[in-house]
Write a protein that holds these residues in place. Structure first.
Motif, PDB file in Angstrom:
ATOM      1  N   SER A 187       0.836  -1.205   0.024  1.00 62.08           N
ATOM      2  CA  SER A 187      -0.011   0.072  -0.045  1.00 62.08           C
ATOM      3  C   SER A 187       0.754   1.202   0.029  1.00 62.08           C
ATOM      4  CB  SER A 187      -0.851   0.049   1.250  1.00 62.08           C
ATOM      5  OG  SER A 187      -0.199   0.289   2.434  1.00 62.08           O
ATOM      6  N   LEU A 188       0.140   2.413  -0.257  1.00 64.54           N
ATOM      7  CA  LEU A 188       1.141   3.641  -0.348  1.00 64.54           C
ATOM      8  C   LEU A 188       1.608   3.934   1.002  1.00 64.54           C
ATOM      9  CD1 LEU A 188      -0.653   5.711  -3.034  1.00 64.54           C
ATOM     10  CD2 LEU A 188       1.616   4.656  -3.383  1.00 64.54           C
ATOM     11  N   ALA A 189       0.794   3.662   1.844  1.00 67.29           N
ATOM     12  CA  ALA A 189       1.130   4.234   3.527  1.00 67.29           C
ATOM     13  C   ALA A 189       2.228   3.209   3.954  1.00 67.29           C
ATOM     14  CB  ALA A 189      -0.241   3.674   4.268  1.00 67.29           C
ATOM     15  N   GLU A 190       1.948   1.969   3.487  1.00 68.66           N
ATOM     16  CA  GLU A 190       3.172   0.968   3.807  1.00 68.66           C
ATOM     17  C   GLU A 190       4.334   1.466   3.043  1.00 68.66           C
ATOM     18  OE1 GLU A 190       5.118  -2.298   5.735  1.00 68.66           O
ATOM     19  OE2 GLU A 190       3.092  -1.197   6.280  1.00 68.66           O
ATOM     20  N   LEU A 191       4.380   1.763   1.818  1.00 66.35           N
ATOM     21  CA  LEU A 191       5.721   2.102   1.099  1.00 66.35           C
ATOM     22  C   LEU A 191       6.237   3.286   1.901  1.00 66.35           C
ATOM     23  CD1 LEU A 191       7.301   1.918  -1.237  1.00 66.35           C
ATOM     24  CD2 LEU A 191       5.782   3.253  -2.645  1.00 66.35           C
ATOM     25  N   SER A 192       5.460   4.470   2.276  1.00 69.57           N
ATOM     26  CA  SER A 192       6.018   5.488   2.849  1.00 69.57           C
ATOM     27  C   SER A 192       6.754   5.319   4.068  1.00 69.57           C
ATOM     28  CB  SER A 192       4.975   6.660   2.940  1.00 69.57           C
ATOM     29  OG  SER A 192       4.111   6.107   3.879  1.00 69.57           O
ATOM     30  N   TYR A 193       6.156   4.441   4.837  1.00 72.28           N
ATOM     31  CA  TYR A 193       6.784   3.841   6.206  1.00 72.28           C
ATOM     32  C   TYR A 193       8.095   3.267   5.856  1.00 72.28           C
ATOM     33  CZ  TYR A 193       7.516   1.289  10.548  1.00 72.28           C
ATOM     34  OH  TYR A 193       8.073   0.706  11.462  1.00 72.28           O
ATOM     35  N   THR A 194       8.045   2.570   4.683  1.00 70.79           N
ATOM     36  CA  THR A 194       9.108   1.516   4.539  1.00 70.79           C
ATOM     37  C   THR A 194      10.328   2.502   4.195  1.00 70.79           C
ATOM     38  OG1 THR A 194       7.857  -0.194   3.906  1.00 70.79           O
ATOM     39  CG2 THR A 194      10.133  -0.305   2.972  1.00 70.79           C
ATOM     40  N   GLY A 254      10.907   5.564   4.983  1.00 68.84           N
ATOM     41  CA  GLY A 254      11.428   6.589   6.171  1.00 68.84           C
ATOM     42  C   GLY A 254      10.887   7.977   5.896  1.00 68.84           C
ATOM     43  N   TYR A 255       9.599   7.976   5.383  1.00 66.93           N
ATOM     44  CA  TYR A 255       8.814   9.135   5.199  1.00 66.93           C
ATOM     45  C   TYR A 255       8.210   9.456   6.410  1.00 66.93           C
ATOM     46  CZ  TYR A 255       9.591   9.508   0.235  1.00 66.93           C
ATOM     47  OH  TYR A 255      10.304   9.766  -0.881  1.00 66.93           O
ATOM     48  N   SER A 256       7.945  10.461   7.100  1.00 66.13           N
ATOM     49  CA  SER A 256       7.273  10.774   8.370  1.00 66.13           C
ATOM     50  C   SER A 256       5.946  10.331   8.568  1.00 66.13           C
ATOM     51  CB  SER A 256       7.361  12.040   8.876  1.00 66.13           C
ATOM     52  OG  SER A 256       6.799  12.904   8.025  1.00 66.13           O
ATOM     53  N   ASP A 257       5.168  10.548   7.354  1.00 60.20           N
ATOM     54  CA  ASP A 257       3.805   9.858   7.257  1.00 60.20           C
ATOM     55  C   ASP A 257       3.580   9.988   5.699  1.00 60.20           C
ATOM     56  OD1 ASP A 257       3.116  12.574   6.728  1.00 60.20           O
ATOM     57  OD2 ASP A 257       2.710  12.917   8.836  1.00 60.20           O
ATOM     58  N   GLN A 258       2.337   9.550   5.467  1.00 59.55           N
ATOM     59  CA  GLN A 258       1.956   9.520   4.041  1.00 59.55           C
ATOM     60  C   GLN A 258       1.626  10.850   3.525  1.00 59.55           C
ATOM     61  OE1 GLN A 258      -1.373   6.670   2.915  1.00 59.55           O
ATOM     62  NE2 GLN A 258      -1.145   7.277   0.824  1.00 59.55           N
ATOM     63  N   SER A 259       1.367  11.676   4.372  1.00 60.12           N
ATOM     64  CA  SER A 259       1.236  13.116   3.886  1.00 60.12           C
ATOM     65  C   SER A 259       2.435  13.910   3.175  1.00 60.12           C
ATOM     66  CB  SER A 259       0.646  14.024   4.831  1.00 60.12           C
ATOM     67  OG  SER A 259       0.496  15.304   4.465  1.00 60.12           O
ATOM     68  N   HIS A 260       3.509  13.586   4.026  1.00 62.81           N
ATOM     69  CA  HIS A 260       4.859  13.776   3.797  1.00 62.81           C
ATOM     70  C   HIS A 260       5.362  13.106   2.337  1.00 62.81           C
ATOM     71  CE1 HIS A 260       9.566  13.502   4.780  1.00 62.81           C
ATOM     72  NE2 HIS A 260       9.122  14.812   4.054  1.00 62.81           N
ATOM     73  N   PHE A 261       5.107  11.952   2.299  1.00 60.03           N
ATOM     74  CA  PHE A 261       5.535  11.210   1.132  1.00 60.03           C
ATOM     75  C   PHE A 261       4.682  11.808  -0.106  1.00 60.03           C
ATOM     76  CE2 PHE A 261       4.209   7.153  -1.280  1.00 60.03           C
ATOM     77  CZ  PHE A 261       5.436   7.126  -2.056  1.00 60.03           C
ATOM     78  N   ASN A 262       3.344  11.875  -0.041  1.00 63.08           N
ATOM     79  CA  ASN A 262       2.720  12.524  -1.253  1.00 63.08           C
ATOM     80  C   ASN A 262       3.281  13.972  -1.438  1.00 63.08           C
ATOM     81  OD1 ASN A 262       1.067  10.411  -1.041  1.00 63.08           O
ATOM     82  ND2 ASN A 262      -0.634  11.549   0.102  1.00 63.08           N
ATOM     83  N   ARG A 263       3.653  14.914  -0.411  1.00 66.03           N
ATOM     84  CA  ARG A 263       4.176  16.250  -0.778  1.00 66.03           C
ATOM     85  C   ARG A 263       5.546  16.163  -1.649  1.00 66.03           C
ATOM     86  NH1 ARG A 263       2.806  17.194   4.571  1.00 66.03           N
ATOM     87  NH2 ARG A 263       4.924  17.266   4.936  1.00 66.03           N
ATOM     88  N   GLU A 264       6.576  15.265  -1.143  1.00 64.23           N
ATOM     89  CA  GLU A 264       7.703  15.025  -1.404  1.00 64.23           C
ATOM     90  C   GLU A 264       7.672  14.536  -3.137  1.00 64.23           C
ATOM     91  OE1 GLU A 264      11.915  13.336  -0.047  1.00 64.23           O
ATOM     92  OE2 GLU A 264      11.170  15.440   0.795  1.00 64.23           O
ATOM     93  N   PHE A 265       6.655  13.585  -3.165  1.00 64.82           N
ATOM     94  CA  PHE A 265       6.684  12.921  -4.531  1.00 64.82           C
ATOM     95  C   PHE A 265       6.108  13.844  -5.571  1.00 64.82           C
ATOM     96  CE2 PHE A 265       5.252   9.942  -7.572  1.00 64.82           C
ATOM     97  CZ  PHE A 265       5.671   8.962  -7.492  1.00 64.82           C
ATOM     98  N   LYS A 266       5.370  14.658  -5.081  1.00 64.13           N
ATOM     99  CA  LYS A 266       4.542  15.402  -5.932  1.00 64.13           C
ATOM    100  C   LYS A 266       5.820  16.709  -6.288  1.00 64.13           C
ATOM    101  CE  LYS A 266       0.552  18.258  -7.207  1.00 64.13           C
ATOM    102  NZ  LYS A 266      -0.755  18.661  -6.951  1.00 64.13           N
ATOM    103  N   GLN A 267       6.422  17.210  -5.399  1.00 57.76           N
ATOM    104  CA  GLN A 267       7.397  18.215  -5.513  1.00 57.76           C
ATOM    105  C   GLN A 267       8.418  17.773  -6.540  1.00 57.76           C
ATOM    106  OE1 GLN A 267       9.804  19.095  -1.955  1.00 57.76           O
ATOM    107  NE2 GLN A 267      11.319  19.841  -3.275  1.00 57.76           N
TER     108      GLN A 267
END
Length: 263
Positions: free
Chosen positions: A216-223, A225-238
């Motif tokens: 899942s995207l949530a599990e991927l963000s955790y694996t 080392g992103y702080s949470d899925q929101s952080h993952f989404n922001r940096e991915f879009k950046q």
């Protein structure tokens, strides 16, 4: 899209050569989404000296270009009849071959004629097949090996270890201050070491999404080392111009390091 491995002597600097040939019956432009990318490249369009790439984010695009590392996404339009041969360098390859500091080419598309012999570019454009074009590129780079610029071995080592490397511990092993190492890294690569690590993490996420290697995207963000899925989404879009979810739903035609081509 076809990929070709370089001569063994060139492999410390060149990742691969690749060609792209598109003959589309669709008259509308194709969209090329270019993402943050730590690998600079040479692109030589094989269209009788014409340019078939366009972008509002660049002042000019050349039929033969040197593109540095990319710190932000950009959208290109590609004409439906298109052909090129390209070189994908490792991050330090442009500094090694051309002696240009990495930060001078970052987010830039430069005229290759300033760095490459005119006659070699013309021969590549005029060649009748991809194999001949690759041989011409390889012959030129092999000739340049004796004049290759030395890259600090600590920078190359950091590239090899990234992203698992502990930055503070490595600096102690290297016997260099953070400021000194950052200056050397910027000259050789163009990014700071910390930004480079973020880009490697993004590329890992991009690769896993593309190949479906995540529960899942949530599990991927955790694996990763992103702080949470929101952080993952922001940096991915950046770094990509897309959210992870929108990337999953895109029907990409070509997927190459740092870019996807969609209809």
């Amino acid at each position: 899209m076809e990929c070709f491995q370089p001569h063994p002597a060139l492999r410390p600097y060149i990742r691969y050569y690749w060609s792209l040939n598109i003959q589309s019956s669709i008259e509308s432009m194709l969209n090329l989404q270019v993402m943050t990318d730590r690998f600079p490249r040479i692109v030589i369009q094989c269209l009788d000296g014409k340019n078939a790439l366009h972008s509002d984010q660049y002042h000019k695009i050349y039929p033969a270009s040197l593109k540095g590392i990319t710190s932000k996404p950009a959208l290109f339009q590609m004409e439906p009849n298109y052909s090129h041969v390209a070189v994908s360098f490792f991050s330090h390859g442009v500094k090694a071959f051309f002696g240009i500091d990495g930060y001078e080419t970052m987010d830039a598309v430069l005229d290759l004629h300033h760095f490459f012999p005119d006659d070699v570019i013309e021969q590549i454009m005029d060649a009748s097949n991809t194999h001949t074009r690759i041989l011409l590129l390889e012959k030129h780079f092999l000739k340049q090996l004796n004049a290759i610029k030395t890259i600090d071995c600590r920078v190359v080592n950091f590239l090899r270890l990234c992203p698992s490397v502990n930055y503070g511990r490595q600096l102690k092993e290297y016997g260099i201050s953070e400021r000194q190492f950052e200056r050397k890294f910027l000259q050789s690569i163009g990014f700071t070491p910390s930004f480079y690590k973020r880009v490697v993490r993004f590329e890992t996420a991009l690769c896993r999404i593309h190949h479906g290697h995540y529960p899942s995207l949530a599990e991927l963000s955790y694996t990763l080392g992103y702080s949470d899925q929101s952080h993952f989404n922001r940096e991915f879009k950046q770094f990509s111009g897309l959210t992870p979810l929108s990337l999953i739903t895109k029907d990409d035609v070509i997927n190459e390091s740092g870019s996807i081509l969609v209809g």
